[in-house]
Motif scaffolding. Structure first.
Motif, mmCIF file in Angstrom:
data_model
loop_
_atom_site.group_PDB
_atom_site.id
_atom_site.type_symbol
_atom_site.label_atom_id
_atom_site.label_comp_id
_atom_site.label_asym_id
_atom_site.label_seq_id
_atom_site.Cartn_x
_atom_site.Cartn_y
_atom_site.Cartn_z
ATOM 1 N N ASN A 12 -5.949 -8.917 26.123
ATOM 2 C CA ASN A 12 -6.269 -7.975 25.657
ATOM 3 C C ASN A 12 -7.629 -7.345 26.391
ATOM 4 O O ASN A 12 -7.824 -5.975 26.491
ATOM 5 N N THR A 13 -8.472 -8.255 26.559
ATOM 6 C CA THR A 13 -9.657 -7.962 27.434
ATOM 7 C C THR A 13 -9.349 -7.098 28.703
ATOM 8 O O THR A 13 -9.890 -6.097 29.007
ATOM 9 N N SER A 14 -8.151 -7.746 29.468
ATOM 10 C CA SER A 14 -7.829 -7.153 30.520
ATOM 11 C C SER A 14 -7.179 -5.958 30.452
ATOM 12 O O SER A 14 -7.093 -5.201 31.444
ATOM 13 N N LEU A 15 -6.810 -5.385 29.136
ATOM 14 C CA LEU A 15 -6.306 -4.276 29.000
ATOM 15 C C LEU A 15 -7.297 -3.182 28.596
ATOM 16 O O LEU A 15 -6.967 -1.999 28.282
ATOM 17 N N PHE A 16 -8.413 -3.691 28.376
ATOM 18 C CA PHE A 16 -9.667 -2.868 27.879
ATOM 19 C C PHE A 16 -9.895 -1.518 28.704
ATOM 20 O O PHE A 16 -9.684 -1.455 29.889
#
Ligand code: ASP
Length: 448
Positions: free
Chosen positions: A388-392
């Motif tokens: 999820n963080t990398s999709l920020f």
């Protein structure tokens, strides 16, 4: 039939009879309702097998690591054994996770028909909140244990504890292993002065193994109840629903890793028939399948590796306790498949960079997962948070409740991944036996 043949046959009977009992007498196929989480079969399995095995874990970890280290003795040799063991753990887990990520990306089990997808995603939050896993995840979230750096700090803290008895009382083995390593080194360095203590540990180890050999006879009864509970809760019918492709991908990945990759690794390093070794380890593998816990299986794994499996005391006592908490090939593979599957199901495509995040964090999550039932499910939050963080910035995010989609069938998947976890540990012990064989029995002159 001798005792060595009889016991595995009885365990197998327990597994099969438990599955049949669960499906026919506990699971209600008409309504699709399973038994409660605290059903009597679960309690019976707990009392007859899980608790006696768990009772052995802390003593066996302490004593076996001390005996393993004192029998290796030389710190330089210990460094080589320790280094090779960790290298083996990391490389095999990375291979497992790569197999999982590749398979799930090719097969795409999350691409299912729209009606099934809508139903699964709609019911997910309810399944999530109802499950006992949710409260564990919530607690971990509050303690920020699901954020990767914090989770690692926690593992480090557990590794170097302040209070040995606190770790023992909490059933956390990492700190006990660390203390046992140090104590073993000090005993080995002490020469004549500490030799009596080494003999005490060796005698204790023999006694504990004797206890384990007694407890192992409870395995057929214990696995009967536990498998009956699992099947009675889920029912075979659920395995052929919309999640069947997901389950098939996990099982297929586990089969590739357990039946092809690990045997090849074993063959390369030992030139021995890997399937013969697998057969010799059958009691441990079946116990892992029935109990769902590598830690609870540890006493059986050590016993099997040394009596039938031909592993050295030095290797088995060192590699297996450490492996039961750190080395989880099956869990690593499963984390990758489950997370990518959930993203697919929620219509979020992951690119190569995000898949790389999955590979790395799934490996770390597996290292951090405890050897207990459903630990992998809880640690999955780390992987989801990282992706999820990398999709920020893309506006896409997988809700945590998505885990509710797979909670229902997790126990069966867990039984299979735990078996591969234990198999991975056993293969490691056999390989390290090459580097650290036991010395030939010392020649004792006949009494005059
Ligand atoms: N049950 C697994 C084990 O004990 C951990 C997991 O949930 O993947 O090895």
């Amino acid at each position: 039939m001798n005792r060595r043949t009889l016991l595995p046959v009885l365990i197998l009977l327990g597994l099969v009879a438990g599955a049949m009992f669960g499906q026919w007498f506990l699971f209600d196929s008409a309504t699709g309702e399973g038994v409660a989480a605290e059903h009597w079969t679960k309690v019976a399995g707990d009392i007859t097998l899980i608790r006696p095995l768990k009772l052995m874990i802390i003593p066996i970890v302490l004593v076996s690591v001390v005996v393993g280290v004192t029998s290796i003795g030389d710190p330089a040799k210990l460094g080589i054994v320790g280094g090779s063991t960790v290298l083996y753990y990391v490389v095999t887990m990375l291979i497992a996770v790569t197999i999982g990520t590749t398979l799930v990306s090719i097969v795409q089990p999350g691409e299912i028909d729209d009606a099934d997808r809508a139903q699964l995603t709609q019911e997910a939050p309810e399944h999530y909140t109802e499950s006992d896993v949710a409260s564990t995840i919530e607690r971990a979230q509050q303690e920020k244990a699901t954020n990767l750096p914090r989770a690692f700090l926690q593992v480090l803290r557990q590794m170097i504890p302040e209070n040995l008895f606190g770790e023992m009382a909490g059933g956390r083995t990492l700190g006990v292993i660390f203390f046992a390593l140090l104590l073993g080194l000090a005993l080995a360095a002490g020469g004549e002065a500490t030799a009596p203590a080494i003999r005490v540990f060796e005698a204790l180890f023999d006694a504990i193994m004797r206890l384990v050999q007694w407890i192992i006879w409870l395995t057929p009864i214990g696995v009967f109840f536990l498998v009956a509970w699992t099947v009675g809760r889920i029912g075979f019918a659920n395995l052929v629903g919309p999640l069947s492709k997901y389950i098939a991908v996990v099982l297929c990945g586990l089969a590739i890793h357990g039946l092809i990759v690990l045997p090849i690794v074993l063959l390369l390093f030992t030139r021995r028939n890997p399937f013969r070794f697998m057969f010799q380890m059958r009691r441990a593998l079946m116990t892992a399948f029935g109990t769902d816990s590598s830690s609870a299986t540890l006493p059986v794994t050590i016993e099997c590796a040394k009596t039938e499996g031909g592993c050295s005391k030095r290797a088995a006592n060192f590699v297996l306790p450490l492996g039961s908490t750190l080395n989880m090939d099956g869990t690593a593979l499963y984390e990758a498949v489950a997370v990518v599957f959930l993203f697919q199901l929620y219509g979020i495509d992951l690119e190569f960079g995000q898949l790389l995040v999955v590979v790395i964090t799934a490996t770390l999550a597996a290292i951090g997962a405890a050897g207990i039932p459903s630990a992998g499910l809880v640690m999955m939050v780390i992987v989801i948070n990282a992706v999820n963080t990398s999709l920020f910035g893309t506006g896409k995010e997988l809700p945590l409740e998505a885990i509710g989609v797979i909670i229902g069938v997790d126990r069966i998947v867990d039984m299979c991944r735990t078996t591969v976890n234990v198999w991975g540990d056993a293969v490691g012990a056999k390989i390290i036996t090459r580097i650290a064989p036991d010395p030939p029995e010392e020649y004792a002159p006949p009494a005059a």
